[in-house]
Design a protein around this motif. Sequence first.
Motif, mmCIF file in Angstrom:
data_model
loop_
_atom_site.group_PDB
_atom_site.id
_atom_site.type_symbol
_atom_site.label_atom_id
_atom_site.label_comp_id
_atom_site.label_asym_id
_atom_site.label_seq_id
_atom_site.Cartn_x
_atom_site.Cartn_y
_atom_site.Cartn_z
ATOM 1 N N GLU A 236 0.806 -1.225 0.000
ATOM 2 C CA GLU A 236 0.000 0.000 0.000
ATOM 3 C C GLU A 236 0.835 1.269 0.000
ATOM 4 N N ARG A 237 2.126 1.159 0.370
ATOM 5 C CA ARG A 237 3.013 2.325 0.336
ATOM 6 C C ARG A 237 3.725 2.479 -1.001
ATOM 7 N N GLY A 238 3.611 1.457 -1.860
ATOM 8 C CA GLY A 238 4.342 1.459 -3.118
ATOM 9 C C GLY A 238 5.690 0.782 -3.002
ATOM 10 N N TYR A 239 5.927 0.050 -1.891
ATOM 11 C CA TYR A 239 7.222 -0.612 -1.656
ATOM 12 C C TYR A 239 7.171 -2.059 -2.159
ATOM 13 N N LEU A 240 8.361 -2.608 -2.352
ATOM 14 C CA LEU A 240 8.531 -4.012 -2.729
ATOM 15 C C LEU A 240 9.516 -4.603 -1.726
ATOM 16 N N GLU A 241 9.004 -5.230 -0.682
ATOM 17 C CA GLU A 241 9.824 -5.528 0.485
ATOM 18 C C GLU A 241 10.476 -6.913 0.460
ATOM 19 N N PHE A 242 10.820 -7.426 -0.713
ATOM 20 C CA PHE A 242 11.505 -8.718 -0.735
ATOM 21 C C PHE A 242 12.336 -8.816 -2.003
ATOM 22 N N ASP A 243 13.151 -9.831 -2.077
ATOM 23 C CA ASP A 243 14.019 -10.039 -3.233
ATOM 24 C C ASP A 243 13.154 -10.410 -4.442
ATOM 25 N N PRO A 244 13.232 -9.656 -5.532
ATOM 26 C CA PRO A 244 12.387 -9.945 -6.704
ATOM 27 C C PRO A 244 12.571 -11.351 -7.254
ATOM 28 N N SER A 245 13.766 -11.888 -7.123
ATOM 29 C CA SER A 245 14.010 -13.208 -7.701
ATOM 30 C C SER A 245 13.140 -14.281 -7.057
#
Length: 453
Positions: free
Chosen positions: A123-132
């Motif tokens: 909801e904040r626009g964050y991506l809180e983990f490794d994309p892989s």
Amino acid sequence: MRAQPSLELGQHQQLALTPQLRQALALLQCSSQELDQEIARALADNPLLESVDPEPESAAQAERLDRVWTSSVPGARAAPPDERPEPGQPTSLIDHLLQQLHATRATERDCLLVVRLMGELDERGYLEFDPSALSAGLQPELDIENQEWHTALRLLQSFDPAGVAARDLSECLRLQLRARADEWPPDVLACADRLTDHLEDLGAGRWGRLCEALGCDRAQLDAAHRVLRQLNPRPVSPWQSDPVHYVTPDVLFHREAKGWQVSLNPAIEPRVRLNPELVEGLADQTLSPDLRDSMRQARSLIHNLGQRRQTILRVAEYIAQHQQAFLETGVAALRPLTLREVAQALELHESTISRATRLKYAQTPWGVHELKFFFGSVVQTRSGEETSTLAVQSLMRAMLACEPAGKPLSDMRLAQGLAEQGVVIARRTVAKYREAMGVPPASVRKARAATQG
């Protein structure tokens, strides 16, 4: 002594609300939107009722009132009375990002990965983990390498709003710094970039430790801090705003040659009546119990709607008469008014006045206000006259708007300024009004000014 059962006769008075009276009270309390729903329900349930289109003279009256309003309020623009603005449908965050993705020359494979990342934003626009870690959700035959995920992430992080798809707050701020690098001197920008790795110390105000860790003096640290304060820790917040809700006034205050007049807004006035064809066809028949009940309910509804209109209009007329100074000059001239005073003047119960002012709005030269806005407690002035708390807050708001940035007005100074205008109240009362206005104390305002200056 043993208790013995016995029968006794007695008399007492008890107010019993008839169904018609309950309906009258419920309709009076309804807002215009709630009333529309009640009428729609009645039209669906009662075959003897029908909705009536506005009569030509009513439409002409609405147009005339609109012209009067436009001429009496500087800057007002006319609009058709039946034209209610609809909340806009803003572009969603995903649509906003997709538009930018389609404008790039990314390969189909890269677009697939970017879209997958978009779906994982919080909801904040964050991506809180490794994309892989997302590879498990794709077809094994795609065989996505870690470097491809990071390339897709860098592409997504280059989009507007700056800071989107950050893994944490520090990265979110750094992305915004890089997107706006030309706004600040290079040395301040570099210091602000390093400062993003020390947010805990920054939040605790450990200035000495920060100067030592960053190798800068306090002036440069303060400049970097001001830069960070201009950034948005939740970069997607503009896409999360609530839809705009419009208020249609129930009552119109307008100036005419003989003074301020009050009219109910014909654009939202409910119009229902008995269906004349059905009633005429039933005139010579013996009505069934169901039809008799429908007739009784229809007449009761029409009567109660008329009572509702009359009560709201009487209350609004009394307000207009009592608040002439407000209509002429604005909020600072509001006079104190209580429900009891209006109830006594109109010979109605206080609860009736409360229902008549609940969620009913008036269009005035100074904006659209709920009718309850005109009621407020009494504040004594030096001359012995009375004013309202809203008027005092208006005076305070004007003083606060002109206060020096580096020397905000204390509650004592505000009290002195009010006294100079004839309103003598205690410092603690000023503090109470200030808090009700959502204004922080002078010490907090001074600290904010120092940080932002």
